[in-house]
Motif scaffolding. Structure first.
Motif, PDB file in Angstrom:
ATOM      1  N   LEU A 183     -21.545  -6.622 -51.094  1.00  0.00           N
ATOM      2  CA  LEU A 183     -21.882  -5.230 -50.835  1.00  0.00           C
ATOM      3  C   LEU A 183     -22.676  -5.132 -49.549  1.00  0.00           C
ATOM      4  O   LEU A 183     -23.236  -6.123 -49.068  1.00  0.00           O
ATOM      5  CB  LEU A 183     -22.700  -4.650 -51.995  1.00  0.00           C
ATOM      6  N   CYS A 184     -22.738  -3.928 -48.979  1.00  0.00           N
ATOM      7  CA  CYS A 184     -23.586  -3.682 -47.824  1.00  0.00           C
ATOM      8  C   CYS A 184     -23.850  -2.186 -47.712  1.00  0.00           C
ATOM      9  O   CYS A 184     -23.092  -1.366 -48.239  1.00  0.00           O
ATOM     10  CB  CYS A 184     -22.966  -4.218 -46.529  1.00  0.00           C
ATOM     11  N   PHE A 185     -24.929  -1.838 -47.030  1.00  0.00           N
ATOM     12  CA  PHE A 185     -25.237  -0.445 -46.743  1.00  0.00           C
ATOM     13  C   PHE A 185     -24.583  -0.070 -45.410  1.00  0.00           C
ATOM     14  O   PHE A 185     -24.476  -0.894 -44.509  1.00  0.00           O
ATOM     15  CB  PHE A 185     -26.743  -0.227 -46.654  1.00  0.00           C
ATOM     16  N   GLY A 186     -24.184   1.191 -45.299  1.00  0.00           N
ATOM     17  CA  GLY A 186     -23.568   1.618 -44.048  1.00  0.00           C
ATOM     18  C   GLY A 186     -23.303   3.104 -44.051  1.00  0.00           C
ATOM     19  O   GLY A 186     -23.963   3.872 -44.746  1.00  0.00           O
ATOM     20  N   GLY A 187     -22.321   3.522 -43.274  1.00  0.00           N
ATOM     21  CA  GLY A 187     -22.049   4.927 -43.083  1.00  0.00           C
ATOM     22  C   GLY A 187     -22.882   5.476 -41.939  1.00  0.00           C
ATOM     23  O   GLY A 187     -23.769   4.807 -41.398  1.00  0.00           O
ATOM     24  N   GLU A 188     -22.606   6.701 -41.554  1.00  0.00           N
ATOM     25  CA  GLU A 188     -23.253   7.305 -40.395  1.00  0.00           C
ATOM     26  C   GLU A 188     -24.775   7.269 -40.476  1.00  0.00           C
ATOM     27  O   GLU A 188     -25.460   6.992 -39.496  1.00  0.00           O
ATOM     28  CB  GLU A 188     -22.771   8.750 -40.238  1.00  0.00           C
ATOM     29  N   ARG A 189     -25.336   7.549 -41.653  1.00  0.00           N
ATOM     30  CA  ARG A 189     -26.784   7.562 -41.821  1.00  0.00           C
ATOM     31  C   ARG A 189     -27.288   6.411 -42.686  1.00  0.00           C
ATOM     32  O   ARG A 189     -28.455   6.392 -43.066  1.00  0.00           O
ATOM     33  CB  ARG A 189     -27.227   8.908 -42.408  1.00  0.00           C
ATOM     34  N   GLY A 190     -26.399   5.489 -42.999  1.00  0.00           N
ATOM     35  CA  GLY A 190     -26.801   4.313 -43.742  1.00  0.00           C
ATOM     36  C   GLY A 190     -26.959   4.505 -45.224  1.00  0.00           C
ATOM     37  O   GLY A 190     -27.469   3.610 -45.908  1.00  0.00           O
ATOM     38  N   ILE A 191     -26.528   5.640 -45.772  1.00  0.00           N
ATOM     39  CA  ILE A 191     -26.758   5.938 -47.183  1.00  0.00           C
ATOM     40  C   ILE A 191     -25.500   5.786 -48.029  1.00  0.00           C
ATOM     41  O   ILE A 191     -25.399   6.341 -49.118  1.00  0.00           O
ATOM     42  CB  ILE A 191     -27.347   7.350 -47.363  1.00  0.00           C
ATOM     43  N   ARG A 192     -24.539   5.041 -47.528  1.00  0.00           N
ATOM     44  CA  ARG A 192     -23.367   4.693 -48.329  1.00  0.00           C
ATOM     45  C   ARG A 192     -23.468   3.212 -48.697  1.00  0.00           C
ATOM     46  O   ARG A 192     -23.864   2.383 -47.871  1.00  0.00           O
ATOM     47  CB  ARG A 192     -22.073   4.919 -47.552  1.00  0.00           C
ATOM     48  N   LEU A 193     -23.113   2.905 -49.929  1.00  0.00           N
ATOM     49  CA  LEU A 193     -23.027   1.519 -50.360  1.00  0.00           C
ATOM     50  C   LEU A 193     -21.552   1.159 -50.409  1.00  0.00           C
ATOM     51  O   LEU A 193     -20.763   1.781 -51.128  1.00  0.00           O
ATOM     52  CB  LEU A 193     -23.663   1.342 -51.741  1.00  0.00           C
ATOM     53  N   PHE A 194     -21.166   0.147 -49.606  1.00  0.00           N
ATOM     54  CA  PHE A 194     -19.802  -0.364 -49.609  1.00  0.00           C
ATOM     55  C   PHE A 194     -19.756  -1.592 -50.506  1.00  0.00           C
ATOM     56  O   PHE A 194     -20.613  -2.488 -50.400  1.00  0.00           O
ATOM     57  CB  PHE A 194     -19.357  -0.718 -48.194  1.00  0.00           C
ATOM     58  N   ILE A 195     -18.761  -1.644 -51.372  1.00  0.00           N
ATOM     59  CA  ILE A 195     -18.669  -2.682 -52.401  1.00  0.00           C
ATOM     60  C   ILE A 195     -17.299  -3.345 -52.326  1.00  0.00           C
ATOM     61  O   ILE A 195     -16.264  -2.665 -52.447  1.00  0.00           O
ATOM     62  CB  ILE A 195     -18.868  -2.074 -53.799  1.00  0.00           C
ATOM     63  N   THR A 196     -17.271  -4.655 -52.105  1.00  0.00           N
ATOM     64  CA  THR A 196     -16.007  -5.387 -52.189  1.00  0.00           C
ATOM     65  C   THR A 196     -15.882  -5.935 -53.611  1.00  0.00           C
ATOM     66  O   THR A 196     -16.806  -6.553 -54.136  1.00  0.00           O
ATOM     67  CB  THR A 196     -15.950  -6.536 -51.176  1.00  0.00           C
TER      68      THR A 196
END
Length: 312
Positions: free
Chosen positions: A271-284
């Motif tokens: 997993l990692c944090f990201g998105g334009e403002r950093g408030i999305r959690l991306f999960i593999t």
């Protein structure tokens, strides 16, 4: 709260999530996805599909395309302080850096005159030193690399000094070290033990080490995963630890208390944090990549530009 998505164990968990947020599957059809990393400058997520030997790129417009093929059986990825891509490659048994012009440079492939096992995951300290784990998953079979006998005496955690140099083992007591993360102030290093895949007596623990200069102090057990084994882990800006598990993402407070879980329909690898403002959690997770809005950011996340719009 959506009981099918969240499992609350502590009231503090409510401050980290959006009760009505949905879990969105943004890409699927892969063999085994790993190593997500968000690049703010390019507004893109990179991740590895290990068995297919590809690295993929996803952008907020919904496009998912091949970034690198072949990828050297890439696994873990991260950014260095200059925004360059760092990658653990099972196939070449190395840690590499991709320069701005696309050139791939090998940073480490051996220790003590012997080949590494198969570097798995990595993290960069603010001083530029690179810390990575080296279990045997990439040489256990031909599925995620090339089957071979280990040359190292064990599966260790290594450190590459700032500016480059030899990879030196800093932790040697794990069965199969996997994900790793620094606390926001870099005073602590967390390391996931996934050795249950090879030794049934190895507990599914995350261990924590005080960082003492270029070395580490005595370890202690930080937390245990209830379902499956820990793999990729991340710290948010407030020191909470977010960990992969078989049933989803487990979130722990800095004191090791399990705050709650985000339940995912596939086994989570990283997993990692990201998105334009950093408030999305991306999960593999196994064959797919998921995204969910959270009330947390990675430590050191850049301040959002007020005149930009994006996916959050």
């Amino acid at each position: 709260m959506n009981s099918e998505l969240y499992e609350m164990r502590d009231p503090r968990f409510a401050r980290l999530i959006h009760r009505d947020a949905g879990l969105r599957r943004i890409a699927t059809g892969f063999e085994w996805v790993e190593g997500p990393v968000w690049f703010p400058a390019f507004r893109m997520l990179l991740f590895s599909d290990i068995p297919s030997q590809r690295m993929m790129r996803w952008t907020p417009d919904g496009t998912c395309a091949v970034f690198r093929d072949p990828s050297g059986y890439s696994n873990g990825n991260t950014r260095d302080p200059q925004g360059r891509l760092l990658t653990c490659q099972h196939g070449t048994r190395s840690v590499t850096r991709t320069e701005a012009d696309g050139t791939v440079v090998t940073l480490a492939s051996e220790s003590g005159g012997k080949r590494l096992n198969s570097p798995n995951d990595l993290v960069v300290k603010s001083d530029g030193s690179i810390w990575f784990t080296d279990p045997t998953y990439g040489i256990d079979s031909d599925l995620e690399g090339y089957a071979a006998r280990p040359e190292q005496p064990g599966s260790h955690v290594y450190r590459i000094p700032p500016g480059g140099g030899k990879a030196v083992p800093v932790i040697t007591g794990f069965v199969q070290p996997n994900g790793l993360a620094f606390s926001p102030d870099e005073s602590l290093l967390y390391v996931a033990e996934s050795g249950g895949s090879h030794d049934s007596s190895a507990p599914p623990v995350i261990r924590v080490f005080p960082v003492v200069g270029d070395s580490l102090g005595p370890e202690r057990e930080f937390a245990r995963i209830e379902d499956g084994r820990p793999d990729g882990i991340r710290c948010d800006a407030n020191g909470n630890l977010w960990s992969s598990a078989r049933d989803g993402v487990s979130v722990f407070a800095p004191d090791g208390t399990l705050l709650g879980k985000i339940l995912v329909p596939e086994t989570v690898s990283n997993l990692c944090f990201g998105g334009e403002r950093g408030i999305r959690l991306f999960i593999t997770a196994t064959t797919s990549v998921y995204m969910i809005a959270v009330n947390a950011r990675a430590a050191g996340w850049p301040a959002p530009a007020s005149n930009r719009r994006g996916n959050g």
